[in-house]
Design an enzyme around this catalytic site. Structure first.
Site, PDB file in Angstrom:
ATOM      1  N   TYR A 144    -179.232  96.657 -24.828  1.00 58.21           N
ATOM      2  CA  TYR A 144    -179.357  95.210 -25.034  1.00 58.21           C
ATOM      3  C   TYR A 144    -180.711  94.690 -24.541  1.00 58.21           C
ATOM      4  CZ  TYR A 144    -174.642  93.784 -26.479  1.00 58.21           C
ATOM      5  OH  TYR A 144    -173.487  93.561 -27.173  1.00 58.21           O
ATOM      6  N   LYS A 198    -171.756 108.914 -23.635  1.00 62.41           N
ATOM      7  CA  LYS A 198    -171.947 109.776 -24.805  1.00 62.41           C
ATOM      8  C   LYS A 198    -172.881 110.893 -24.337  1.00 62.41           C
ATOM      9  CE  LYS A 198    -171.329 110.716 -29.209  1.00 62.41           C
ATOM     10  NZ  LYS A 198    -170.027 111.102 -29.785  1.00 62.41           N
ATOM     11  N   ASP A 255    -166.445 107.797 -28.211  1.00 62.04           N
ATOM     12  CA  ASP A 255    -165.634 107.859 -29.437  1.00 62.04           C
ATOM     13  C   ASP A 255    -164.178 108.211 -29.089  1.00 62.04           C
ATOM     14  OD1 ASP A 255    -166.609 110.344 -28.640  1.00 62.04           O
ATOM     15  OD2 ASP A 255    -166.912 111.106 -30.670  1.00 62.04           O
ATOM     16  N   ASP A 295    -169.223  96.363 -24.694  1.00 65.19           N
ATOM     17  CA  ASP A 295    -169.052  95.277 -25.667  1.00 65.19           C
ATOM     18  C   ASP A 295    -167.996  95.679 -26.686  1.00 65.19           C
ATOM     19  OD1 ASP A 295    -169.674  92.894 -27.140  1.00 65.19           O
ATOM     20  OD2 ASP A 295    -170.838  94.134 -28.527  1.00 65.19           O
ATOM     21  N   ASP A 300    -163.603  94.525 -26.831  1.00 57.67           N
ATOM     22  CA  ASP A 300    -162.939  93.853 -27.958  1.00 57.67           C
ATOM     23  C   ASP A 300    -161.705  94.641 -28.371  1.00 57.67           C
ATOM     24  OD1 ASP A 300    -164.876  91.860 -28.111  1.00 57.67           O
ATOM     25  OD2 ASP A 300    -164.969  91.949 -30.303  1.00 57.67           O
TER      26      ASP A 300
HETATM   27  C1  IPM Z   1    -169.776  89.472 -25.700  1.00 57.68           C
HETATM   28  C2  IPM Z   1    -170.460  89.019 -26.959  1.00 57.68           C
HETATM   29  C3  IPM Z   1    -171.955  88.972 -26.682  1.00 57.68           C
HETATM   30  C4  IPM Z   1    -172.402  90.377 -26.370  1.00 57.68           C
HETATM   31  C5  IPM Z   1    -172.798  88.349 -27.804  1.00 57.68           C
HETATM   32  C6  IPM Z   1    -172.306  86.970 -28.181  1.00 57.68           C
HETATM   33  C7  IPM Z   1    -174.255  88.308 -27.429  1.00 57.68           C
HETATM   34  O1  IPM Z   1    -170.130  89.849 -28.021  1.00 57.68           O
HETATM   35  O2  IPM Z   1    -169.936  88.793 -24.668  1.00 57.68           O
HETATM   36  O3  IPM Z   1    -169.074  90.479 -25.758  1.00 57.68           O
HETATM   37  O4  IPM Z   1    -172.695  91.164 -27.290  1.00 57.68           O
HETATM   38  O5  IPM Z   1    -172.480  90.707 -25.185  1.00 57.68           O
HETATM   39 MG    MG Z   2    -168.618  91.252 -27.564  1.00 54.73          MG
END
Ligand code: IPM
Ligand code: MG
Length: 364
Positions: free
Chosen positions: A141, A192, A224, A248, A252
């Site tokens: 990032y 990884k 993975d 990240d 999710d």
């Molecule tokens: C998160 C989001 C952010 C990230 C974006 C909005 C920059 O997806 O906080 O997980 O990628 O960190």
């Molecule tokens: Mg995110």
């Protein structure tokens, strides 16, 4: 002395869900003696529209002065055509970097009341309680060099760099191990290492840090496989620690195991426990302004703030109990709707949490 909280509503559903979290904070302040001052500032697309930058200096300065920051969400289609350097997401990344918030804590907890909301079979997710510890200010990032260049041939070449120093890996692993000591005493470090040298080093450092925590069982997993295991048998995990980008993606995935990303809070902490708190979900522009968004992830982010930055674990427990009571009563926003539940909007849900807090206070 009062603790200073900076409120950053942001974009999309951000202002709506933040309104409900502010109601809750005001209730804790007025009825339960929580000693706080709240201030508000612009971030994201809203800040770009008003001040030409997603993270105006004034906002970063206020965030630095605050004891804790509560953020709604940033981003939306409206700002997608902008240059990447001024997109709303840069406001968020700038806050993380500017405040040194290297440790991102993302719990994935399945509320028993919402067991049917998960797309996975109930027995796979029942009792799920994972803490993902994501490195937040390094990795691909932020790595240099980065960009898009035009080659002599006229073809473009895009590049980003995955980079970690040993000390960056060391400090995030220590956060994970410290948390594991207070829960199931298991850490899974995700990398990884079979392909990326940088994460081969990550694995070595994680192992070294692990030696300082003999009571914690450390395992390693390729990313993975970790993604697969999260949907196959998620309850094998206690604490997971990983890089910025892997975290990240995996967070999710873990969030959805619980049925609704609208329920999950997060904390981003610096070395001294100062933090920024935000729901895991995004700005959901498709439902913005309709009053239907679930404010509980933001309200539960307030609970994390109370616990981690405001040294008010009692208020945090009180707030979490109020959220649970509201779920017990069957109140559900659209994202967690179920047969027989009582459909409510954003404000109604926030009001219900405040009412549950007050009811609890009276019983005491
Ligand atoms: C998160 C989001 C952010 C990230 C974006 C909005 C920059 O997806 O906080 O997980 O990628 O960190
Ligand atoms: Mg995110």
């Amino acid at each position: 002395m009062s603790k200073k909280i900076l409120i950053l509503p942001g974009d999309g559903i951000g202002p709506e869900i933040i309104d409900e979290a502010v109601k809750v904070l005001a209730c804790l302040r007025d009825d339960f003696g929580l000693d706080i001052d709240m201030d508000e500032a612009l971030v994201g697309g809203a800040a770009y529209d008003a001040a030409g930058h997603p993270l105006p200096d004034a906002t970063l300065d206020l965030a630095k002065e605050a004891d804790a920051v509560l953020l709604g969400a940033v981003g939306g289609a409206k700002w997608e055509p902008l240059d990447i350097s001024v997109r709303p997401e840069k406001g968020l990344l700038g806050l993380r970097a500017g405040l040194g918030l290297f440790a991102n804590l993302r719990p994935a907890i399945l509320y028993p009341q919402l067991a049917d909301a998960s797309t996975l079979k109930a027995d796979v997710v029942a009792g799920l309680d994972i803490m993902i510890v994501r490195e937040l200010t390094g990795g691909i990032y932020f790595g240099q060099p980065r960009g898009v260049e035009t080659l002599d041939s006229g073809e473009r070449r895009g590049f980003n760099t995955l980079v970690y120093t040993e000390s960056e890996v060391d400090r995030i692993c220590r956060v994970a191990f410290d948390i594991a000591m207070k829960r199931g005493k298991r850490v899974c470090s995700v990398d990884k290492a079979n392909v990326l040298e940088c994460t081969e080093m990550w694995r070595e450092v994680a192992t070294r840090v692990g030696a300082d925590y003999p009571d914690v069982a450390l395992s390693h997993m390729y990313v993975d496989n970790a993604a697969m295991q999260l949907v196959r048998a998620p309850k094998q995990f206690d604490v997971m620690v990983t890089t910025n980008m892997f975290g990240d993606i995996l967070s999710d995935c873990a969030a959805m195991l619980t049925g609704s990303i609208g329920m999950l809070p997060s904390a981003s902490l610096d070395a001294d426990g100062k933090g920024m708190y935000e729901p895991i979900h995004g700005s959901a522009p498709d439902i913005a302004g309709q009053g239907v968004a679930n404010p509980l992830a933001t309200i539960l982010s307030v609970a994390m703030m109370l616990r981690y930055s405001l040294d008010a674990a009692d208020h945090a427990a009180r707030l979490e109990a109020a959220v649970s009571a509201v779920l017990d009563r069957g109140l559900r926003t659209a994202d967690i709707a179920a047969a027989g539940s009582k459909p409510v909007g954003t404000a109604e849900m926030g009001d219900a949490v405040v009412a549950a807090l007050r009811a609890d206070g009276e019983v005491d």
